[in-house]
Scaffold this active site. Structure first.
Site, short mmCIF file in Angstrom:
data_model
loop_
_atom_site.label_atom_id
_atom_site.label_comp_id
_atom_site.label_asym_id
_atom_site.label_seq_id
_atom_site.Cartn_x
_atom_site.Cartn_y
_atom_site.Cartn_z
N HIS A 25 0.85 -1.21 0.00
CA HIS A 25 0.00 0.00 0.00
C HIS A 25 0.88 1.25 0.00
O HIS A 25 0.60 2.21 -0.73
CB HIS A 25 -0.88 0.05 1.26
CG HIS A 25 -1.90 -1.03 1.37
ND1 HIS A 25 -2.07 -1.80 2.51
CD2 HIS A 25 -2.84 -1.47 0.49
CE1 HIS A 25 -3.07 -2.65 2.33
NE2 HIS A 25 -3.54 -2.49 1.10
N LYS A 49 -17.51 -6.78 7.95
CA LYS A 49 -16.31 -7.52 8.34
C LYS A 49 -15.96 -7.21 9.79
O LYS A 49 -16.37 -6.19 10.32
CB LYS A 49 -15.13 -7.09 7.46
CG LYS A 49 -15.14 -7.68 6.08
CD LYS A 49 -13.80 -7.35 5.42
CE LYS A 49 -13.83 -7.53 3.92
NZ LYS A 49 -12.64 -6.94 3.29
N ARG A 98 -1.54 -6.44 -8.28
CA ARG A 98 -0.33 -7.21 -7.94
C ARG A 98 -0.08 -8.34 -8.93
O ARG A 98 1.02 -8.57 -9.34
CB ARG A 98 -0.47 -7.78 -6.53
CG ARG A 98 -0.47 -6.73 -5.44
CD ARG A 98 -0.97 -7.29 -4.15
NE ARG A 98 -2.34 -7.76 -4.30
CZ ARG A 98 -3.12 -8.15 -3.30
NH1 ARG A 98 -2.64 -8.16 -2.07
NH2 ARG A 98 -4.35 -8.55 -3.51
N SER A 136 -2.85 -7.80 3.18
CA SER A 136 -3.13 -7.57 4.60
C SER A 136 -3.53 -8.89 5.27
O SER A 136 -3.14 -9.16 6.40
CB SER A 136 -4.26 -6.56 4.77
OG SER A 136 -3.88 -5.32 4.21
O1 PNS Z 1 -8.73 -3.22 0.11
P1 PNS Z 1 -10.01 -3.83 -0.39
O2 PNS Z 1 -10.76 -4.46 0.75
O3 PNS Z 1 -9.79 -4.76 -1.54
O4 PNS Z 1 -10.92 -2.60 -0.92
C1 PNS Z 1 -12.19 -2.84 -1.49
C2 PNS Z 1 -12.94 -1.52 -1.69
C3 PNS Z 1 -12.99 -0.72 -0.39
C4 PNS Z 1 -12.26 -0.70 -2.74
C5 PNS Z 1 -14.39 -1.89 -2.17
O5 PNS Z 1 -14.93 -2.84 -1.31
C6 PNS Z 1 -15.33 -0.69 -2.23
O6 PNS Z 1 -15.18 0.17 -3.05
N1 PNS Z 1 -16.29 -0.64 -1.30
C7 PNS Z 1 -17.26 0.45 -1.20
C8 PNS Z 1 -18.67 0.02 -1.61
C9 PNS Z 1 -18.85 0.16 -3.12
O7 PNS Z 1 -18.74 1.22 -3.70
N2 PNS Z 1 -19.12 -1.01 -3.74
C10 PNS Z 1 -19.24 -1.11 -5.18
C11 PNS Z 1 -17.86 -1.23 -5.81
S1 PNS Z 1 -17.97 -1.79 -7.46
#
Ligand code: PNS
Length: 172
Positions: A25, A49, A98, A136
């Site tokens: 990150h 979560k 990645r 993570s």
């Molecule tokens: O680090 P992560 O957990 O892979 O991040 C995922 C994240 C936070 C980018 C994704 O879950 C997100 O954007 N959540 C917000 C809800 C949302 O907008 N959902 C539709 C996305 S297509």
């Protein structure tokens, strides 16, 4: 779109869970900070979560790690990412890519976000090779099982992991 609500072409949002922040990150945030005028690291407050670190703890860690970077801001968000990006007048979402295994999930999210907000671009960045296997989830697992995470997370994250584990131990 009125001029006042037009997105700022140089503001990017880097969203994620950051539970915890890894050197992968950090690498992506540094690359983004070179490319954009301002990078908003947006920590998802995920009610579904059960994170290891609270949103406040995650924000505190990232703020401390980037305290010398004037163009890196740390914030929390919940709800739709595109809505948050609109409120912050960001023109781009930054995501780290990645390996090929990341691609399908990231592709789906990028296209769904584009469907919801066509003016918002998703920009993918590759971290340095030594971080391509980092996540993570693996950091938490390795640390929990007694493995070394030095060099994979910032020293502050290592310290906070030790504190969490000491606090959990003292409650048993
Ligand atoms: O680090 P992560 O957990 O892979 O991040 C995922 C994240 C936070 C980018 C994704 O879950 C997100 O954007 N959540 C917000 C809800 C949302 O907008 N959902 C539709 C996305 S297509």
């Amino acid at each position: 779109m009125t001029p006042q609500s037009a997105p700022n072409g140089r503001v990017a949002v880097f969203p994620g869970s950051f539970d915890p922040l890894t050197n992968g990150h950090v690498d992506i945030i540094l690359r983004s900070a070179h490319l954009f005028e301002r990078v908003i690291v947006a920590v998802l407050v995920n009610v579904d979560k059960a994170p290891l670190f609270t949103a406040d703890e995650r924000v505190g860690i990232i703020r401390e790690v980037f305290r010398e970077y004037a163009n890196v801001e740390v914030d929390t968000f919940d709800g739709l990412l595109v809505e948050y990006a609109r409120q912050r007048r960001a023109s781009a979402i930054v995501r780290g890519l990645r390996a090929v295994s990341d691609f399908e999930y990231e592709f789906q999210m990028a296209l769904m976000n584009r469907h919801l907000e066509p003016t918002l671009e998703t920009v993918f960045m590759m971290p340095a090779e030594q971080y391509t296997y980092l996540s993570s989830r693996l950091i938490k697992e390795v640390f929990h099982l007694g493995g070394q995470v030095q060099g994979l997370v910032p020293p502050l994250v290592e310290q906070r992991l030790r504190e969490k584990s000491a606090a959990a131990g003292s409650r048993q």
